[in-house]
Design an enzyme around this catalytic site. Structure first.
Site, PDB file in Angstrom:
ATOM      1  N   GLY A  87       0.934  -0.923  -0.096  1.00 46.01           N
ATOM      2  CA  GLY A  87      -0.248  -0.004   0.043  1.00 46.01           C
ATOM      3  C   GLY A  87       0.864   1.267   0.007  1.00 46.01           C
ATOM      4  N   GLN A 104       2.730  10.038   1.173  1.00 45.93           N
ATOM      5  CA  GLN A 104       3.955   9.582   1.099  1.00 45.93           C
ATOM      6  C   GLN A 104       4.875   9.678   0.103  1.00 45.93           C
ATOM      7  OE1 GLN A 104       2.334   5.440   2.138  1.00 45.93           O
ATOM      8  NE2 GLN A 104       4.347   5.426   3.230  1.00 45.93           N
ATOM      9  N   CYS A 128       5.866   0.305   7.296  1.00 47.66           N
ATOM     10  CA  CYS A 128       5.365   1.403   6.528  1.00 47.66           C
ATOM     11  C   CYS A 128       6.823   1.688   5.633  1.00 47.66           C
ATOM     12  CB  CYS A 128       5.267   2.548   7.430  1.00 47.66           C
ATOM     13  SG  CYS A 128       4.523   4.068   6.468  1.00 47.66           S
ATOM     14  N   LEU A 129       6.384   2.007   4.466  1.00 47.44           N
ATOM     15  CA  LEU A 129       7.294   2.586   3.574  1.00 47.44           C
ATOM     16  C   LEU A 129       8.082   3.604   3.845  1.00 47.44           C
ATOM     17  CD1 LEU A 129       5.709   1.516   0.002  1.00 47.44           C
ATOM     18  CD2 LEU A 129       7.355   0.165   1.311  1.00 47.44           C
ATOM     19  N   HIS A 162      -4.297   1.156   7.372  1.00 50.47           N
ATOM     20  CA  HIS A 162      -3.020   1.909   7.431  1.00 50.47           C
ATOM     21  C   HIS A 162      -3.032   2.883   6.310  1.00 50.47           C
ATOM     22  CE1 HIS A 162       1.584   1.582   7.613  1.00 50.47           C
ATOM     23  NE2 HIS A 162       1.233   2.441   6.744  1.00 50.47           N
ATOM     24  N   GLU A 163      -3.239   2.876   5.175  1.00 55.79           N
ATOM     25  CA  GLU A 163      -3.279   3.740   4.081  1.00 55.79           C
ATOM     26  C   GLU A 163      -4.328   4.714   4.387  1.00 55.79           C
ATOM     27  OE1 GLU A 163      -0.676   3.598   2.476  1.00 55.79           O
ATOM     28  OE2 GLU A 163      -0.227   1.712   2.939  1.00 55.79           O
ATOM     29  N   HIS A 204      -3.029   7.344   6.666  1.00 50.78           N
ATOM     30  CA  HIS A 204      -1.987   8.312   6.142  1.00 50.78           C
ATOM     31  C   HIS A 204      -2.665   9.630   5.667  1.00 50.78           C
ATOM     32  CE1 HIS A 204       2.102   6.689   6.008  1.00 50.78           C
ATOM     33  NE2 HIS A 204       1.609   5.513   5.505  1.00 50.78           N
TER      34      HIS A 204
HETATM   35 ZN    ZN Z   1       2.521   3.793   5.688  1.00 50.92          ZN
END
Ligand code: ZN
Length: 160
Positions: free
Chosen positions: A46, A51, A89-90, A131-132, A135
Site C-alpha cells: 500500500g 508519502q 510502513c514504506l 493503514h493507508e 495516512h
Molecule cells: Zn505507511
C-alpha cells in the site's frame, strides 16, 4: 509512468491531512500510475499520496483476490473483528511493530473512471486499507503500535 520518491518519517507532510479530490483529471491519473509503480518497486502492499508528497486523498493498495487498486477519497464504512499482527510502513524503512486493527473492513471510494467502488476485505488487506486511509489524516502506524519489533523478530514480509 515514473517512480516517485517516498517521504520518510520526520517530514511534517506525513502529519498533515490530505484534501479530497474534487476532479479526477490527468494529474490524478498520473499520480495513481506513478504511485502503483513506486509501490511495486518498493515491494509494498500500500502507498498513500502524502508519502510521495502529495496531500490529496489518494491511496493505492494491493487487495488479496483483487489485485492493486486505486482508492480515491476512500471512506471506511464498516469494520468488525480484531487482529494483532506485524505492520510496517514504506516511510519507516526497516521498522516493524505489532498493531491492533479490525479484522474486516469495508471501504468505499472512487476509481480512476470516477465510478464508486466498494471492497470488503479482511486480514492483511484490511490492515493495509486502515493503514493507508490513516495516512490521509496524518496518522502513522507508530500511533497505534502495541509494541515495536526487535530486528531479530523480523520476517520477510511485504511492507504496508
Ligand atoms: Zn505507511
Amino acid at each position: 509512468m515514473a517512480v516517485r520518491q517516498i517521504i520518510e518519517f520526520g517530514d511534517e507532510t506525513l502529519r498533515k491531512r490530505a484534501r479530497e479530490v474534487e476532479k479526477i483529471d490527468d494529474r490524478i491519473a498520473t499520480l495513481v500510475e506513478d504511485m502503483k509503480e513506486t509501490m511495486a518497486l518498493a515491494n509494498g502492499v500500500g502507498l498513500a499520496a502524502p508519502q510521495v508528497g502529495v496531500l490529496r486523498r489518494v491511496v493505492v493498495v494491493e487487495l488479496e483476490g483483487v489485485g492493486v487498486v486505486e482508492l480515491i477519497n476512500p471512506v471506511i464504512k464498516k469494520t468488525s473483528g480484531h487482529q494483532e499482527d506485524i505492520e510496517g510502513c514504506l516511510s519507516y524503512p526497516g521498522e516493524y511493530g505489532i498493531t491492533s486493527r479490525p479484522m474486516n473492513v469495508t471501504v468505499e471510494a472512487l476509481n480512476l473512471e470516477g465510478k464508486k467502488v466498494k471492497y470488503s476485505v479482511s486480514g492483511l488487506s484490511a490492515r493495509a486499507v486502515c493503514h493507508e486511509v490513516d495516512h490521509l489524516d496524518g496518522k502513522l502506524f507508530i500511533d497505534c503500535v502495541l509494541r515495536m519489533l526487535e530486528p531479530d523478530e523480523l520476517k520477510g514480509d511485504k511492507k504496508e
